[in-house]
Scaffold this active site. Sequence first.
Site: not given
Length: 459
Positions: A74, A126-127, A217, A260, A384, A451
Site C-alpha cells: 500500500y 486540449f479537451t 503538457d 501515450k 476532432r 464528443f
Amino acid sequence: MNMNQYPAEPFRIKAVETVKMTTREERIAAIKAAGYNTFLLNSADVYIDLLTDSGTNAMSDRQWAGIMMGDEAYAGSRNFFHLEETVRELFGFRHIVPTHQGRGAENLLSQLAIKPGQYVPGNMYFTTTRFHQEHNGGIFVDIIRDEAHDASLNIDFKGDIDLNKLKKLIEEKGAENIAYVCLAVTVNLAGGQPVSMKNMREVRALCNAYHIKVFFDATRCVENAYFIKVKESGYADKSIREIVFEMFSYADGCTMSGKKDCLVNIGGFLCMNDDDLFESAKELVVVYEGMPSYGGMAGRDMEAMAIGLKESVEFEYIEHRVMQVRYLGDRLKEAGVPMIEPAGGHAIFIDARRFCPHLKQEEFPAQSLAANLYVESGVRSMERGIVSAGRDKITGEHHRPKLETVRLTLPRRVYTYRHLDVVADAVIELFKNKEKIKGLKFIYEPKQLRFFTALFEEI
Ligand SMILES: *Cc1c(COP(=O)(O)O)cnc(C)c1O
C-alpha cells in the site's frame, strides 16, 4: 513511393491478437447503433483501431516481465521508487506524483495553481486540460502561432507559442493574473505539431522576466524530441535522451499522460521542482487518486511505465514510430487527400472542410467522415472539430475551431505498414465518392466533453 525511406520495424512479434473481419452490412448496422459516434462502437466490430494512441500501446517483453515484478504494498512500493528515479533521470524534475492518468495530474495542478479569474495561456487547447483549467475558475487563452490554425501550411514547429501573444496578454492582464503558462509538447489538436527548443527557451526567458511559472503538457514529449533532432539546427548529433532532458530544463513541472509516450496502457503523473507545491500535491492526491506512492496506479503498472519510459527514448523506436505516421500521410498526400501538414508525431489529421466542401460545419463533416470511413473499411478514427470543441460556457454557442478534422491515430508498436495501406486505400476510395457523405444532427448532446457520448443521425 520508395519504401526504403521508411524504417523497418525495430522489433519482432512475440504475441498476436486476432481481429474480426466484418461485412459492410454489419458495419452499417453497428454505426447506426452507435449513433454515428465512433467512440460508441464496440471494439470487437473494429478491424484497425485508429481511434487513439492513448493506452493502446503494445508493451515489450521487458515491460510484461516488469508486470510480474509488481510490489503491491500500500505504501512505499519499490516500483514507485523505480519510476521516480527514471523520471528524475530522464526529465530532471525533483518531485513526481503518480496519478491514474494524465487528467488526474491536470486536476491536481489546476486545483493547486489556478486562482479563480486567472488566465491560463496555452498553445492550443486540449479537451481535458482546458476542462480542468476552466473547472477551477481559470480562463484559457490560446497563444499558439497563427499558422497552427491553417491546416494546409507546411512549415516546421507549428506548435510554437507566439511570444507576442503571450507578452501582450501579460501586459494587458498583469503577470499576477496569469496562473501559469501551459506548454504542450507536441500539440495534439494542431495535428501533433512539435514545439522547437528555441521556442521553449524563449518562453522560459519571457516568463522568468515576469516570474510566471511554465508547466509542460509532456504527453508526447518524446515525439517532440524526435522532431527537434531531425528538424532543428544544432540537434542532429544529440541523443533523444539529451533533447528530452534539455526540453524539461525550461519547465517548472509537467503533467504526463503515461498512456501515450510512456508506452503503457494506463497511468500518468505530475512533476514539479517546487517543494511547497509538492507538499500540497501530496495532500490532494490522497483525496482524488491514492497514496502519494501509487496515486491510482498498481505497483506493476508503475514498473511497466518506468521500463516503457526508458524504451521510449531509444532512437530506433521513436524514428520508426514517427515515420509510420509519415508513411500514412505520404500515401494520402500522393492521392490528393487534404490533411493537416506537415504530418505530426502521432496521427494524420484529414481536413474535413476540404474533404467535404458540400457540408457546413454545423452539419459535422468530420463526425460524418469518421462514421463513413468505418463503414467503408472497419477502420475506426475520431472527430476532432466542432463536436470535440464543445460549447462556450457563457453564450452556449458552439466553439467553432478553424480545424475540422478526422484523426487517424497510430497506436505505438501495434500495426504494420500493410495495415496502413488498408487505411490509406479506404480513405482514398471515400475521397473519390465524397459527395455521398451526408451531414449529421444531434439526437443526444451531453453537457461536458460531448464528443465521447453524443448520438447523431443523418440529415
Ligand atoms: C491524452 C492527453 C491528455 C490527458 O491524458 P489522459 O491520460 O487521457 O487523462 C492531456 N493532454 C494531451 C495533449 C493528451 O493527448
